[in-house]
Write a protein that holds these residues in place. Structure first.
Motif, PDB file in Angstrom:
ATOM      1  N   THR A  26       0.836  -1.207   0.000  1.00  0.00           N
ATOM      2  CA  THR A  26       0.000   0.000   0.000  1.00  0.00           C
ATOM      3  C   THR A  26       0.866   1.250   0.000  1.00  0.00           C
ATOM      4  O   THR A  26       0.627   2.187  -0.778  1.00  0.00           O
ATOM      5  CB  THR A  26      -0.936   0.003   1.218  1.00  0.00           C
ATOM      6  OG1 THR A  26      -1.770  -1.166   1.181  1.00  0.00           O
ATOM      7  CG2 THR A  26      -1.816   1.237   1.226  1.00  0.00           C
ATOM      8  N   ARG A  27       1.887   1.285   0.846  1.00  0.00           N
ATOM      9  CA  ARG A  27       2.786   2.435   0.886  1.00  0.00           C
ATOM     10  C   ARG A  27       3.525   2.598  -0.440  1.00  0.00           C
ATOM     11  O   ARG A  27       3.665   3.721  -0.948  1.00  0.00           O
ATOM     12  CB  ARG A  27       3.793   2.276   2.028  1.00  0.00           C
ATOM     13  CG  ARG A  27       3.202   2.449   3.411  1.00  0.00           C
ATOM     14  CD  ARG A  27       4.271   2.287   4.466  1.00  0.00           C
ATOM     15  NE  ARG A  27       3.730   2.416   5.811  1.00  0.00           N
ATOM     16  CZ  ARG A  27       4.415   2.167   6.917  1.00  0.00           C
ATOM     17  NH1 ARG A  27       5.674   1.766   6.839  1.00  0.00           N
ATOM     18  NH2 ARG A  27       3.842   2.312   8.107  1.00  0.00           N
ATOM     19  N   LEU A  30       1.329   4.198  -2.976  1.00  0.00           N
ATOM     20  CA  LEU A  30       1.118   5.628  -2.748  1.00  0.00           C
ATOM     21  C   LEU A  30       2.360   6.452  -3.023  1.00  0.00           C
ATOM     22  O   LEU A  30       2.261   7.624  -3.386  1.00  0.00           O
ATOM     23  CB  LEU A  30       0.637   5.847  -1.309  1.00  0.00           C
ATOM     24  CG  LEU A  30      -0.709   5.188  -0.986  1.00  0.00           C
ATOM     25  CD1 LEU A  30      -1.058   5.365   0.484  1.00  0.00           C
ATOM     26  CD2 LEU A  30      -1.809   5.756  -1.875  1.00  0.00           C
ATOM     27  N   HIS A  35      -2.446   9.697  -6.466  1.00  0.00           N
ATOM     28  CA  HIS A  35      -3.559   9.208  -5.661  1.00  0.00           C
ATOM     29  C   HIS A  35      -4.665  10.237  -5.431  1.00  0.00           C
ATOM     30  O   HIS A  35      -5.738   9.896  -4.940  1.00  0.00           O
ATOM     31  CB  HIS A  35      -3.060   8.705  -4.310  1.00  0.00           C
ATOM     32  CG  HIS A  35      -2.126   9.655  -3.610  1.00  0.00           C
ATOM     33  ND1 HIS A  35      -2.531  10.878  -3.123  1.00  0.00           N
ATOM     34  CD2 HIS A  35      -0.789   9.554  -3.345  1.00  0.00           C
ATOM     35  CE1 HIS A  35      -1.497  11.489  -2.569  1.00  0.00           C
ATOM     36  NE2 HIS A  35      -0.424  10.723  -2.689  1.00  0.00           N
ATOM     37  N   VAL A  39      -7.618   7.492  -0.829  1.00  0.00           N
ATOM     38  CA  VAL A  39      -7.692   6.139  -1.390  1.00  0.00           C
ATOM     39  C   VAL A  39      -9.027   5.524  -0.984  1.00  0.00           C
ATOM     40  O   VAL A  39      -9.367   5.463   0.203  1.00  0.00           O
ATOM     41  CB  VAL A  39      -6.542   5.250  -0.881  1.00  0.00           C
ATOM     42  CG1 VAL A  39      -6.667   3.848  -1.479  1.00  0.00           C
ATOM     43  CG2 VAL A  39      -5.194   5.849  -1.239  1.00  0.00           C
ATOM     44  N   VAL A  60      -2.988   3.596   4.583  1.00  0.00           N
ATOM     45  CA  VAL A  60      -3.349   4.849   3.907  1.00  0.00           C
ATOM     46  C   VAL A  60      -3.353   6.007   4.901  1.00  0.00           C
ATOM     47  O   VAL A  60      -2.765   7.072   4.664  1.00  0.00           O
ATOM     48  CB  VAL A  60      -4.731   4.713   3.225  1.00  0.00           C
ATOM     49  CG1 VAL A  60      -5.212   6.078   2.729  1.00  0.00           C
ATOM     50  CG2 VAL A  60      -4.670   3.720   2.072  1.00  0.00           C
ATOM     51  N   MET A  63      -0.084   7.233   6.118  1.00  0.00           N
ATOM     52  CA  MET A  63       0.645   8.042   5.133  1.00  0.00           C
ATOM     53  C   MET A  63       0.103   9.467   5.093  1.00  0.00           C
ATOM     54  O   MET A  63       0.491  10.266   4.250  1.00  0.00           O
ATOM     55  CB  MET A  63       0.538   7.400   3.749  1.00  0.00           C
ATOM     56  CG  MET A  63       1.276   6.077   3.605  1.00  0.00           C
ATOM     57  SD  MET A  63       3.064   6.256   3.503  1.00  0.00           S
ATOM     58  CE  MET A  63       3.246   6.845   1.809  1.00  0.00           C
ATOM     59  N   LEU A  65      -3.036  10.333   4.449  1.00  0.00           N
ATOM     60  CA  LEU A  65      -4.062  10.488   3.419  1.00  0.00           C
ATOM     61  C   LEU A  65      -5.425  10.052   3.949  1.00  0.00           C
ATOM     62  O   LEU A  65      -5.523   9.265   4.897  1.00  0.00           O
ATOM     63  CB  LEU A  65      -3.705   9.652   2.184  1.00  0.00           C
ATOM     64  CG  LEU A  65      -2.390   9.995   1.496  1.00  0.00           C
ATOM     65  CD1 LEU A  65      -2.122   8.999   0.379  1.00  0.00           C
ATOM     66  CD2 LEU A  65      -2.402  11.411   0.971  1.00  0.00           C
ATOM     67  N   GLN A  87      -9.648  10.111  -7.501  1.00  0.00           N
ATOM     68  CA  GLN A  87      -8.783   9.594  -6.444  1.00  0.00           C
ATOM     69  C   GLN A  87      -8.473   8.116  -6.675  1.00  0.00           C
ATOM     70  O   GLN A  87      -9.089   7.453  -7.507  1.00  0.00           O
ATOM     71  CB  GLN A  87      -9.470   9.803  -5.089  1.00  0.00           C
ATOM     72  CG  GLN A  87      -9.649  11.278  -4.750  1.00  0.00           C
ATOM     73  CD  GLN A  87     -10.591  11.531  -3.593  1.00  0.00           C
ATOM     74  OE1 GLN A  87     -11.432  10.693  -3.262  1.00  0.00           O
ATOM     75  NE2 GLN A  87     -10.472  12.697  -2.964  1.00  0.00           N
ATOM     76  N   ALA A  88      -7.486   7.615  -5.938  1.00  0.00           N
ATOM     77  CA  ALA A  88      -7.037   6.238  -6.088  1.00  0.00           C
ATOM     78  C   ALA A  88      -7.974   5.268  -5.368  1.00  0.00           C
ATOM     79  O   ALA A  88      -8.839   5.671  -4.589  1.00  0.00           O
ATOM     80  CB  ALA A  88      -5.615   6.093  -5.556  1.00  0.00           C
ATOM     81  N   GLY A 128       8.477   4.999   1.834  1.00  0.00           N
ATOM     82  CA  GLY A 128       7.221   5.554   2.339  1.00  0.00           C
ATOM     83  C   GLY A 128       7.202   5.577   3.850  1.00  0.00           C
ATOM     84  O   GLY A 128       7.120   4.539   4.503  1.00  0.00           O
TER      85      GLY A 128
END
Length: 458
Positions: A26-27, A30, A35, A39, A60, A63, A65, A87-88, A128
């Motif tokens: 996931t990191r 991103l 993104h 997410v 997510v 990070m 976000l 968006q992602a 990340g």
């Protein structure tokens, strides 16, 4: 085998999809990909999916976000929502593979990731950092109604009036959406075999027992058609009134014709009937939606894509019978279910009659599970590199007239039959596709070939 990218997304054993691994991917996604500041996260109905989705959501937010939690919903519904927001998205699903496996599908703000994005994600693994502040968490419940409305608005409330349609619900994440869409279009719905545990349904390789079950339901309930999907609902299953499956690479050309497409992008494994249907061009790709999408983006115009598993991609704004249908550049199950049924209803013919008007080319596909990927690749390399080995394996067939190495080994013969062999891109399986002038012949070719492969590879 450790989790890896296959034909569509990251797949692996549940035991290997640890929190650390899911967090790492996931990191990396991103870090490597755009993104849009958030997410969107969705999941299928596997027992392992809630835990994996929670790990994605934490990663997510850590990070910095926003994570938008959609809960359980079809993959194309998640993609429609995230792309609409710019968006992602990450979908937790193993699609059609068994419940001991699962995976992640990644979406950019404008659609599915490409193979180049997969490479960038792999290169970013281990990077990340955790943000000082935790990102927001938003729970969203509007994506599924919007997905349903997309088709009801485009086809209208009378599109399926008078049709009696069975819905094989099993553990499809779209089981309620299918009932809503078909019912709102006027169909009489018969709900069948809803399951409380995950059932792996591969719409491209339906086993004999399932086929008999579907056929029996059609007779028992006097159905005009029966429909279903795979686990995450990016692949359709459509059965006519007699209980005969309508393959995905037949549904695809029907939808393309109805929508007025000019350019078709489809994998090399798809039925060659499409080449005889008068489209402006037919572009063949390797197997996997990223390859189809890349070809669609390069072609532009009134372009659509589909795969032999039935997943359909719309690359332009099309006109439905009752309204516009916006592009959706990801595999979708509902359009190839709804469009052929609506077309047959409008023409006042059966689904079988609609299919019978197409060029007479028939396909069959199945797989052998439990074949190590390395053994499959070695076998394919032997047949590809040594014409004598290939001739020995296909002994008794008509003369070889062509070899296509776009994806695996696809051999054409003088009697106009085709046999295509390839390792699965996301599981230890060996796949065989056959094409012939009749369904019976295609099925026999496929079974004979898989038996020969089984004898070689165990």
């Amino acid at each position: 085998m450790p989790p890896k990218f296959g034909t569509s997304g990251l797949r692996g054993l549940v035991t290997e999809l640890t929190d650390d691994l899911v967090t790492g991917y996931t990191r990396a996604f991103l870090v490597a990909c755009p993104h849009g500041g958030a997410v969107h996260v969705g999941q299928d109905l596997r027992a392992s999916s809630p835990t994996i989705a929670a790990a994605v959501t934490r990663a997510v937010r850590n990070m910095g976000l926003r994570a938008v939690d959609h809960g359980v919903l079809p993959t194309p519904a998640l993609a429609l929502a995230s792309m609409g927001a710019g968006q992602a998205a990450i979908m937790v699903t193993g699609s059609h593979i068994p419940a001991d496996r699962n995976g992640l599908k990644f979406y950019l703000p404008d659609g599915e990731i490409a193979k180049s994005d997969e490479e960038a994600i792999m290169a970013a693994l281990g990077s990340g950092s955790v943000a000082a502040e935790t990102g927001d968490l938003l729970r969203e419940a509007g994506a599924l109604p919007a997905y349903v409305a997309r088709y009801v608005d485009a086809f209208g409330p009378q599109a399926l009036t008078g049709l009696r349609i069975g819905v094989y619900e099993h553990s499809s994440v779209a089981r309620d959406a299918m009932v809503d869409v078909l019912g709102q279009m006027g169909a009489d719905i018969v709900r069948l075999a809803r399951a409380d545990h995950f059932i792996p349904v591969d719409t491209e390789a339906v086993d004999a027992d399932t086929r008999e079950m579907l056929k029996a339901w059609c007779a028992e309930h006097a159905l005009d058609a029966l429909v279903s999907t795979d686990g995450d609902a990016d692949r359709p299953m459509v059965v006519d009134a007699s209980g005969a499956l309508v393959p995905g690479d037949v549904l695809g050309p029907l939808v393309a014709r109805m929508l007025g497409a000019d350019v078709i992008c489809t994998p090399v494994s798809s039925n060659t009937m499409v080449d005889q249907m008068g489209f402006g061009s037919v572009i063949r790709t390797k197997i996997g939606s990223p390859y189809v999408i890349a070809a669609m983006e390069a072609a532009g115009g009134r372009v659509v894509g589909y795969e032999a598993n039935g997943g359909f991609l719309l690359g332009f704004e099309a006109e439905g019978p009752a309204g516009k249908l916006a592009p959706l550049m990801t595999r979708d199950c509902l359009l190839p279910i709804v469009a052929p049924l609506a077309m047959a209803r409008a023409k006042e013919v059966s689904l079988a009659d609609l299919v019978s008007d197409l060029p007479p080319r028939f396909t069959a596909a199945d797989r052998i599970a439990g074949i190590p990927t390395e053994a499959s690749h070695t076998f394919i390399a032997e047949l590809t590199g040594d014409p004598r080995a290939r001739a020995a394996f296909f002994a008794g067939r008509a003369a070889e007239t062509g070899v296509d190495l776009t994806d695996g080994l696809r051999v054409s013969f003088a009697d106009e039959t085709v046999i295509h062999l390839r390792p699965s891109g996301n599981a230890p399986e060996f796949r065989c596709y056959a094409e012939a002038e009749s369904g019976t012949r295609a099925e026999a070719l496929m079974r004979e070939t898989l038996e020969a492969v089984s004898q070689r590879l165990g």
